[in-house]
Each structure stands twice: as C-alpha cells, then as structure tokens.
Enzyme design. Structure first.
Site, mmCIF file in Angstrom:
data_model
loop_
_atom_site.group_PDB
_atom_site.id
_atom_site.type_symbol
_atom_site.label_atom_id
_atom_site.label_comp_id
_atom_site.label_asym_id
_atom_site.label_seq_id
_atom_site.Cartn_x
_atom_site.Cartn_y
_atom_site.Cartn_z
ATOM 1 C CG ASP A 58 2.362 32.432 37.033
ATOM 2 O OD1 ASP A 58 2.793 33.151 36.103
ATOM 3 O OD2 ASP A 58 2.006 31.239 36.856
ATOM 4 C CB SER A 59 6.566 36.482 36.066
ATOM 5 O OG SER A 59 5.754 37.627 36.258
ATOM 6 C CG ASP A 97 -0.826 34.918 35.993
ATOM 7 O OD1 ASP A 97 -1.729 34.348 35.351
ATOM 8 O OD2 ASP A 97 0.375 34.922 35.660
ATOM 9 C CE LYS A 127 -1.266 36.063 32.613
ATOM 10 N NZ LYS A 127 -0.858 34.657 32.549
ATOM 11 C CD GLU A 129 0.509 30.006 32.087
ATOM 12 O OE1 GLU A 129 0.854 28.842 31.778
ATOM 13 O OE2 GLU A 129 1.264 30.810 32.662
ATOM 14 C CD GLU A 196 5.060 34.309 27.987
ATOM 15 O OE1 GLU A 196 4.024 34.324 28.684
ATOM 16 O OE2 GLU A 196 6.205 34.211 28.464
HETATM 17 O O1 KIV Z 1 3.328 35.835 34.868
HETATM 18 C C1 KIV Z 1 3.488 36.758 34.063
HETATM 19 O O2 KIV Z 1 4.157 37.773 34.336
HETATM 20 C C2 KIV Z 1 2.846 36.628 32.771
HETATM 21 C C3 KIV Z 1 3.260 37.591 31.716
HETATM 22 C C4 KIV Z 1 4.600 37.218 31.233
HETATM 23 C C5 KIV Z 1 2.270 37.689 30.629
HETATM 24 O O3 KIV Z 1 2.072 35.765 32.568
#
Ligand code: KIV
Length: 278
Positions: A58-59, A97, A127, A129, A196
C-alpha cells in the site's frame, strides 16, 4: 518479455513460488529477496531478475499515487494494481497488501477483503499490519485457505498513532511486546513476517525465535530476507529516502535527462527523422 533468450529460459525453468516454500528457504538458510511492484512492466522485470516475492504494497499511495501517507489507499486501488502485477504471471509469489480500514473492523470484513485479493486480483497471499489486534482476523483468513504475511514494527498505517515515521521498539517493554506478537502471528498461521523500522538486534533475535521467515525493511541484516520499495531502490522516489535504503539505480535522473533530450529534439525539429517516419 525479456529479449534475452537466456533470461527467458531461466524464467521458464523457475518453478512458481508458493507460500510454503518460504519456510523451506529459511530452513535451508537461503535469503529471501522481495521487492514491491504496482504495475505490469515492473512485475515482469523484477520477476525476470529472479526475485522470490513481489509485494503490491500500500506504499502505492505514497510512491505512485502522490498521497502523503498510505491511509487514503482503498481496496479498489489495491485490487486495480494487484491485478496489473498478476497479469505479468510472475514466478515470484504475489502478496497483496490490505489497505487501511479493510480488515480492522471485524474478522468477517478481513476474510471478505482478503478473498477479493485472491478472487478478483489473482494474489497468492495477503499482508496485513499489526499483532494482537489482528490475530483473530489472521486466524480466520488462514482457515479460509489464504496465506497471510504479518507486519510488525513501524507499521505505516499507524503513522498517526506513532506521531511520525519513527523507529519502533527501542525500549525493553516494546521489544518484549513485539517478540510476543511475532510468536502470536506465527501461531495464528502466518507464513512469513515483515519487520519494519526496528533495531537490528531485535530483528535478528525475532528471526532466530521464529520458524517462519522474517522479511526485514530497516530491521537489520539478521532477518531471513529483505524487502525494499522498488521506487526507493531504483532511485525513482521523489520524497525522503530513509537511512536503510540502498539505491541501485538513479532512474529519476535518467528519466529527466531522457525527457529533456526528447524536448530538445522536438524543439530543434530533430525528431522525428526520416527513418522514424512513414
Ligand atoms: O507497503 C509496503 O510497501 C510495505 C513494505 C514497506 C513492507 O508494507
């Protein structure tokens, strides 16, 4: 598709990575290579380069969509970009994510949205968090048959609560809590865990403690694998570059120079030439 037959051949021979392979890699002491990708060509190129895992992070929100944080990213944004990545049919495992507010409300909400990543976008895993507060959601998603990657430490979706992007778990109590939560995520069935923005010693200690692999980002060399945001490692990110980033290219500079050369050629009427015309 790569024009180099050797690259095409090595890709054809590479078996598709599935989630259980990652614990095997840890057992063999084989470092895991992960990068983020948000589009078809980047996924193709990263896969041709032989990465093990592609995270559609989600970056996306900060490096592609121009937001200041990952908080505005929606399920629709993530499904759109995860679909572009899976259309590249990479041998690498594709992890979608889960964005902010797509799994925090209830375990039911989490299962339904995790299912959308698999059914609508073709992801191999998801993924999310957090530790204790997402344990039930992780358990339920894993029971559904969807591999889950955990994420602890500097979890960007908690930036408002953290008061900024700061290294986490510097104190003893926080380190104990993070270690407890890492064990809990392993018990809940996570196949891997992103660590992280934590001290390197803690990253190494947690990695020794778990049988599932840890994938570090700013968590030191003792993790079982490393992930970087592709825009950071390619020198394509226009914002702040954190200390842990190593740049392997300067694509922003190359792109700027290419655009400038094109503009110069058009303005001087050097482009198109006869051989570029019909
Ligand atoms: O969103 C993302 O790119 C991430 C990575 C930094 C692990 O969660």
């Amino acid at each position: 598709m790569s024009g180099d037959p050797a690259v095409r051949a090595s890709k054809a021979q590479r078996p598709r990575r599935m989630a259980p392979a990652f614990a095997e890699m840890k057992r063999r002491g084989e470092p895991i290579v992960a990068v983020t990708a948000y589009d078809f060509p980047t996924a193709r190129i990263a896969d041709d380069a032989g990465v093990d895992l592609i995270l559609v992070g989600d970056s996306l929100g900060t490096v592609v969509l121009g937001y200041e944080s990952t908080l505005p990213v929606t399920m629709e944004d993530m499904l759109h970009h995860t679909s572009a990545v899976t259309r590249a049919r990479p041998a690498a495992l594709v992890v979608g994510d889960m964005p902010f507010m797509s799994y925090q409300v209830s375990a039911e909400q989490a299962v339904l949205n995790a299912g959308r990543f698999v059914q609508e976008a073709g992801a191999d895993a998801i993924k999310l968090e957090g530790g204790e507060r997402v344990a039930e959601a992780v358990r339920r998603i894993v029971e559904t048959g969807i591999p889950v990657m955990g994420h602890l430490g500097l979890t960007p979706q908690s930036v408002l609560a953290f008061g900024g992007y700061r290294v986490q778990a510097r104190g003893e109590a926080d380190q104990e809590r993070l270690t407890r939560e890492a064990r809990l995520l392993e018990q809940c069935g996570c196949f891997s865990l992103v660590l992280e923005g934590i001290p390197a010693r803690l990253g190494a200690a947690v990695s020794r403690e778990l049988t599932i692999p840890t994938i570090g980002i700013g968590a030191g060399p003792g993790c079982d694998g490393q992930v970087l945001v592709s825009h950071d490692l390619l020198g394509l990110h226009l914002g702040h570059t954190p200390k842990f980033v190593r740049r392997y290219a300067a694509l922003a500079d190359e792109m700027r120079a290419a655009f400038e050369r094109f503009a110069g050629d058009v303005r001087a009427r050097r482009y198109p030439a006869d051989q570029e015309s019909y």
